[in-house]
Design a protein around this motif. Structure first.
Motif, PDB file in Angstrom:
ATOM      1  N   ASN A 168      -4.575 -19.369  -6.130  1.00 48.23           N
ATOM      2  CA  ASN A 168      -4.595 -20.803  -6.573  1.00 48.23           C
ATOM      3  C   ASN A 168      -3.375 -21.285  -7.454  1.00 48.23           C
ATOM      4  OD1 ASN A 168      -7.120 -21.335  -5.450  1.00 48.23           O
ATOM      5  ND2 ASN A 168      -8.208 -20.948  -7.523  1.00 48.23           N
ATOM      6  N   ASN A 169      -2.758 -20.000  -7.901  1.00 48.43           N
ATOM      7  CA  ASN A 169      -1.615 -20.320  -8.741  1.00 48.43           C
ATOM      8  C   ASN A 169      -0.066 -19.568  -8.018  1.00 48.43           C
ATOM      9  OD1 ASN A 169      -2.745 -21.446 -11.345  1.00 48.43           O
ATOM     10  ND2 ASN A 169      -4.171 -19.429 -10.998  1.00 48.43           N
ATOM     11  N   LEU A 170      -0.349 -19.476  -6.877  1.00 51.90           N
ATOM     12  CA  LEU A 170       0.740 -19.031  -6.090  1.00 51.90           C
ATOM     13  C   LEU A 170       2.082 -19.398  -6.350  1.00 51.90           C
ATOM     14  CD1 LEU A 170       1.335 -16.656  -4.226  1.00 51.90           C
ATOM     15  CD2 LEU A 170       1.227 -18.224  -2.483  1.00 51.90           C
ATOM     16  N   GLU A 171       2.258 -20.866  -6.601  1.00 56.03           N
ATOM     17  CA  GLU A 171       3.457 -21.548  -7.014  1.00 56.03           C
ATOM     18  C   GLU A 171       4.057 -21.008  -8.125  1.00 56.03           C
ATOM     19  OE1 GLU A 171       0.850 -24.944  -5.051  1.00 56.03           O
ATOM     20  OE2 GLU A 171       0.551 -22.914  -6.364  1.00 56.03           O
ATOM     21  N   ASN A 172       3.307 -20.558  -9.268  1.00 61.41           N
ATOM     22  CA  ASN A 172       3.857 -20.105 -10.548  1.00 61.41           C
ATOM     23  C   ASN A 172       4.398 -18.785 -10.710  1.00 61.41           C
ATOM     24  OD1 ASN A 172       2.903 -22.873 -11.342  1.00 61.41           O
ATOM     25  ND2 ASN A 172       0.950 -22.169 -11.593  1.00 61.41           N
ATOM     26  N   TYR A 173       4.051 -18.017  -9.473  1.00 62.45           N
ATOM     27  CA  TYR A 173       4.638 -16.649  -9.529  1.00 62.45           C
ATOM     28  C   TYR A 173       5.870 -16.381  -8.901  1.00 62.45           C
ATOM     29  CZ  TYR A 173      -0.157 -14.600 -10.186  1.00 62.45           C
ATOM     30  OH  TYR A 173      -1.459 -14.302 -10.773  1.00 62.45           O
ATOM     31  N   ASN A 174       6.536 -15.408  -9.628  1.00 61.88           N
ATOM     32  CA  ASN A 174       7.676 -14.947  -9.133  1.00 61.88           C
ATOM     33  C   ASN A 174       7.371 -13.962  -7.926  1.00 61.88           C
ATOM     34  OD1 ASN A 174       9.678 -12.298  -9.151  1.00 61.88           O
ATOM     35  ND2 ASN A 174      10.911 -13.961  -9.930  1.00 61.88           N
ATOM     36  N   VAL A 175       7.902 -13.932  -6.624  1.00 61.22           N
ATOM     37  CA  VAL A 175       7.447 -12.974  -5.982  1.00 61.22           C
ATOM     38  C   VAL A 175       7.394 -11.583  -5.945  1.00 61.22           C
ATOM     39  CG1 VAL A 175       7.437 -12.498  -3.114  1.00 61.22           C
ATOM     40  CG2 VAL A 175       7.526 -14.965  -4.111  1.00 61.22           C
ATOM     41  N   LYS A 176       8.620 -11.205  -6.595  1.00 64.86           N
ATOM     42  CA  LYS A 176       8.883 -10.135  -6.909  1.00 64.86           C
ATOM     43  C   LYS A 176       7.858  -9.277  -7.989  1.00 64.86           C
ATOM     44  CE  LYS A 176      13.045  -8.126  -7.239  1.00 64.86           C
ATOM     45  NZ  LYS A 176      14.366  -7.982  -7.736  1.00 64.86           N
ATOM     46  N   ASP A 177       7.374 -10.372  -8.971  1.00 68.21           N
ATOM     47  CA  ASP A 177       6.493  -9.609  -9.830  1.00 68.21           C
ATOM     48  C   ASP A 177       5.093  -9.622  -9.349  1.00 68.21           C
ATOM     49  OD1 ASP A 177       8.448  -9.625 -11.878  1.00 68.21           O
ATOM     50  OD2 ASP A 177       8.048 -11.515 -12.708  1.00 68.21           O
ATOM     51  N   LEU A 178       4.948 -10.656  -8.398  1.00 71.29           N
ATOM     52  CA  LEU A 178       3.456 -10.565  -7.650  1.00 71.29           C
ATOM     53  C   LEU A 178       3.215  -9.110  -6.777  1.00 71.29           C
ATOM     54  CD1 LEU A 178       1.239 -12.090  -6.763  1.00 71.29           C
ATOM     55  CD2 LEU A 178       2.511 -13.169  -4.861  1.00 71.29           C
ATOM     56  N   MET A 179       4.252  -8.968  -6.202  1.00 66.64           N
ATOM     57  CA  MET A 179       4.161  -7.722  -5.378  1.00 66.64           C
ATOM     58  C   MET A 179       3.990  -6.267  -6.069  1.00 66.64           C
ATOM     59  SD  MET A 179       3.986  -9.035  -2.576  1.00 66.64           S
ATOM     60  CE  MET A 179       3.650  -7.345  -1.647  1.00 66.64           C
ATOM     61  N   ILE A 180       4.650  -6.145  -7.249  1.00 66.78           N
ATOM     62  CA  ILE A 180       4.634  -5.159  -8.256  1.00 66.78           C
ATOM     63  C   ILE A 180       3.373  -5.236  -8.672  1.00 66.78           C
ATOM     64  CG2 ILE A 180       5.266  -4.206 -10.387  1.00 66.78           C
ATOM     65  CD1 ILE A 180       8.129  -5.459 -10.065  1.00 66.78           C
ATOM     66  N   MET A 181       2.608  -6.239  -9.069  1.00 67.58           N
ATOM     67  CA  MET A 181       1.238  -6.519  -9.694  1.00 67.58           C
ATOM     68  C   MET A 181       0.481  -5.953  -8.404  1.00 67.58           C
ATOM     69  SD  MET A 181      -0.805  -9.527 -11.073  1.00 67.58           S
ATOM     70  CE  MET A 181      -0.946 -10.637  -9.417  1.00 67.58           C
ATOM     71  N   ILE A 182       0.652  -6.445  -7.128  1.00 67.84           N
ATOM     72  CA  ILE A 182      -0.412  -6.058  -6.131  1.00 67.84           C
ATOM     73  C   ILE A 182      -0.411  -4.557  -5.811  1.00 67.84           C
ATOM     74  CG2 ILE A 182      -0.943  -6.487  -3.516  1.00 67.84           C
ATOM     75  CD1 ILE A 182      -0.270  -9.547  -4.112  1.00 67.84           C
ATOM     76  N   ASN A 183       0.738  -4.132  -5.467  1.00 69.99           N
ATOM     77  CA  ASN A 183       0.876  -2.701  -5.014  1.00 69.99           C
ATOM     78  C   ASN A 183       0.483  -1.777  -5.959  1.00 69.99           C
ATOM     79  OD1 ASN A 183       1.825  -2.390  -2.442  1.00 69.99           O
ATOM     80  ND2 ASN A 183       3.188  -0.825  -2.990  1.00 69.99           N
ATOM     81  N   LYS A 184       0.840  -2.187  -7.568  1.00 69.25           N
ATOM     82  CA  LYS A 184       0.202  -1.136  -8.422  1.00 69.25           C
ATOM     83  C   LYS A 184      -1.342  -1.161  -8.281  1.00 69.25           C
ATOM     84  CE  LYS A 184       0.334  -0.515 -13.559  1.00 69.25           C
ATOM     85  NZ  LYS A 184      -1.230  -0.309 -13.697  1.00 69.25           N
ATOM     86  N   GLU A 185      -1.896  -2.034  -8.044  1.00 69.08           N
ATOM     87  CA  GLU A 185      -3.407  -2.333  -8.055  1.00 69.08           C
ATOM     88  C   GLU A 185      -4.039  -1.560  -7.030  1.00 69.08           C
ATOM     89  OE1 GLU A 185      -7.143  -2.437  -8.808  1.00 69.08           O
ATOM     90  OE2 GLU A 185      -5.891  -2.968 -10.138  1.00 69.08           O
TER      91      GLU A 185
ATOM     92  N   GLY B 186       0.712  -1.025   0.126  1.00 71.04           N
ATOM     93  CA  GLY B 186       0.056  -0.125  -0.087  1.00 71.04           C
ATOM     94  C   GLY B 186       0.892   1.435  -0.178  1.00 71.04           C
ATOM     95  N   HIS B 187       2.275   1.040   0.041  1.00 73.28           N
ATOM     96  CA  HIS B 187       3.272   2.481   0.284  1.00 73.28           C
ATOM     97  C   HIS B 187       4.151   2.407  -0.965  1.00 73.28           C
ATOM     98  CE1 HIS B 187       0.861   3.936   3.575  1.00 73.28           C
ATOM     99  NE2 HIS B 187       0.675   2.553   3.985  1.00 73.28           N
ATOM    100  N   LYS B 188       5.352   2.212  -0.354  1.00 71.93           N
ATOM    101  CA  LYS B 188       6.456   2.451  -1.256  1.00 71.93           C
ATOM    102  C   LYS B 188       7.553   1.218  -1.035  1.00 71.93           C
ATOM    103  CE  LYS B 188       8.471   5.372   2.316  1.00 71.93           C
ATOM    104  NZ  LYS B 188       8.497   6.773   2.673  1.00 71.93           N
ATOM    105  N   LYS B 189       8.543   1.182  -2.033  1.00 68.42           N
ATOM    106  CA  LYS B 189       9.548   0.332  -1.550  1.00 68.42           C
ATOM    107  C   LYS B 189      10.724   0.821  -0.725  1.00 68.42           C
ATOM    108  CE  LYS B 189      10.521  -2.839  -4.835  1.00 68.42           C
ATOM    109  NZ  LYS B 189      11.247  -3.643  -5.985  1.00 68.42           N
ATOM    110  N   VAL B 190      11.113  -0.098   0.114  1.00 61.63           N
ATOM    111  CA  VAL B 190      12.230   0.183   1.434  1.00 61.63           C
ATOM    112  C   VAL B 190      13.147  -0.891   1.392  1.00 61.63           C
ATOM    113  CG1 VAL B 190      10.516   1.797   2.521  1.00 61.63           C
ATOM    114  CG2 VAL B 190      10.666  -0.652   3.073  1.00 61.63           C
ATOM    115  N   THR B 191      13.958  -0.859   2.193  1.00 58.20           N
ATOM    116  CA  THR B 191      14.988  -1.997   2.682  1.00 58.20           C
ATOM    117  C   THR B 191      13.919  -3.311   3.067  1.00 58.20           C
ATOM    118  OG1 THR B 191      15.255  -1.457   5.008  1.00 58.20           O
ATOM    119  CG2 THR B 191      16.740  -0.087   3.281  1.00 58.20           C
TER     120      THR B 191
END
Length: 440
Positions: free
Chosen positions: A420-437, A67-72
């Motif tokens: 349902n398809n969590l295994e098939n995601y790269n976590v970095k890509d997943l977080m970009i998609m979720i936070n963008k939404e 819901g915010h920004k990227k940090v350490t």
């Protein structure tokens, strides 16, 4: 004290547990825990405590603050742990007496994103983190809790460290060091909770952060005490007030299967009372004005949540009479109506809380409450032993999706497909998609 090292046993489990060794039912429950975490944390990212911590963090392109920004990495898990716990809607385990998700998932998520891990690796880290946190909670409670420690902050630190070690693929020696460092940072006092402060939220965030910091340091060769749990001056000796040397370590039982999900944004000890009262109201045509008295018989810990004049929203979450009054007035209890007014105070003053020894004897296996609503003409009685969301009284996947959508009505994302398809995601890509939404 012991003829074995608990940290060594934990480390063996962490190192040896890979995705392929995890039963399918455990993977399914882990996905549900992540679904619940996301729904609660996205909404929690808008709370005062979440905004406050985000305001002091500097941007850095490693891990996402939901819901915010990227940090350490270590800042992200702190912030996400606070958001996850700030609504009092996060998952828990009634025997371990803690909230594992708010500690474990932020730790696993921040590292898996920063280190470009797969969904399978994230699930594995989540599962071992839950197992260690809950095993510690089962080992030390109820004695640990009765001394005034908040197990989410203390035992949750070990769970976060376990998840972090798995995400970083640490070896056994490194993992033992990380657990040693986690144990010496484990903290959290119930005074923060019951005083109605945001310190309660900080417990989860600090547990996640301390766990991640411990693993990152151990990866660099930083040493921690191998006997931090069972040594003469370790966790058990310092933070538990009875001899638990005879208790077995309850490890490898896939404790995540017994994790509960929450329906109401209040302390879990109050849920049975709310369920019992709402069931009476939903089955009978009662006018609030006709209610003369509401008697609540319950176990000791629940009965002690007897603040009739809470001053903060956090204190309302810990108040049995006021949260019950809100539920009775609106026939519902949610984030939207968690507030006090004259009418609520009038109803709460009709609430009589009685400690019931027979119900206390059932605790912690059951969290029972009997509610008696009296009018001038009739008394209505109902008892609930296990509130909605316990493994014996589970949420369906549909109910969890409804919870997600009710908390975040503006989020336009196919969350079921993600889960349902969590295994098939790269976590970095997943977080970009979720936070963008979230930001859109």
């Amino acid at each position: 004290m012991y003829d074995y090292m608990i940290s060594s046993k934990f480390a063996d489990f962490i190192v040896e547990t890979d995705y392929e060794k995890i039963p399918e039912e455990v993977i399914k429950k882990a996905k549900l825990c992540f679904l619940d975490f996301l729904g609660v944390t996205i909404r929690g990212s808008k709370t005062k405590s979440a905004i406050a911590v985000n305001s002091i963090l500097r941007e850095y392109d490693e891990s996402t603050v939901i819901g915010h920004k990227k940090v350490t990495i270590i800042d992200a898990c702190l912030a996400n742990g606070i958001s996850a716990h700030s609504l009092d809607l996060d998952d828990g385990h009634r025997i371990a007496q803690l909230h594992p998700g708010a500690c474990v998932i932020p730790a696993a998520l921040s590292l898996c994103e920063a280190y470009n891990k797969t969904g399978k690796e994230f699930i594995s880290a989540l599962v071992v983190g839950y197992e260690i946190a809950i095993s510690m909670g089962i080992l030390v409670n109820p004695e640990h809790r009765n001394k005034g420690f908040h197990s989410t902050g203390t035992c949750g630190t070990f769970g976060a460290a376990a998840a972090a070690c798995k995400a970083l693929n640490l070896n056994k020696n490194e993992t033992i060091n990380a657990l040693g460092l986690a144990g010496t940072q484990a903290s959290g006092l119930l005074e923060s909770d019951h005083a109605g402060t945001m310190g309660k939220h900080l417990h989860a965030g600090k547990a996640a952060q301390s766990g991640v910091l411990s693993a990152l340091l151990a990866k660099k060769g930083f040493s921690g005490a191998s006997t931090i749990i069972d040594g003469e001056e370790g966790f058990l000796s310092a933070m538990v007030n009875s001899d638990i040397a005879k208790k077995e370590i309850d490890l490898g039982k896939w404790h995540i299967l017994n994790v509960y999900f929450k329906k109401y944004p209040i302390c879990r000890h109050l849920h049975s009372t709310i369920d019992a009262a709402l069931d009476i109201l939903n089955k009978n045509e009662l006018n609030v004005e006709d209610i003369q008295k509401i008697i609540v018989k319950t176990y000791k810990i629940a009965a002690e949540h007897d603040n009739y004049h809470p001053k903060t929203k956090e204190a309302i979450r810990q108040s049995l009479p006021v949260s019950l009054a809100i539920a009775v007035k609106d026939k519902n209890l949610s984030l939207d109506n968690l507030k006090i007014n004259d009418e609520i105070s009038k109803i709460s003053n009709k609430v009589i809380i009685e400690y019931d020894k027979s119900l206390d004897e059932l605790y912690p296996n059951k969290r029972s409450a009997e509610v008696i609503i009296q009018t001038s003409e009739q008394s209505y009685v109902n008892r609930v032993d296990l509130p909605k969301g316990e493994p014996e009284n589970q949420f369906t996947i549909y109910e969890l999706l409804c919870k997600f959508n009710e908390l975040n009505p503006d989020i336009n994302i196919d969350i079921l497909s993600i889960i349902n398809n969590l295994e098939n995601y790269n976590v970095k890509d997943l977080m970009i998609m979720i936070n963008k939404e979230i930001k859109d």
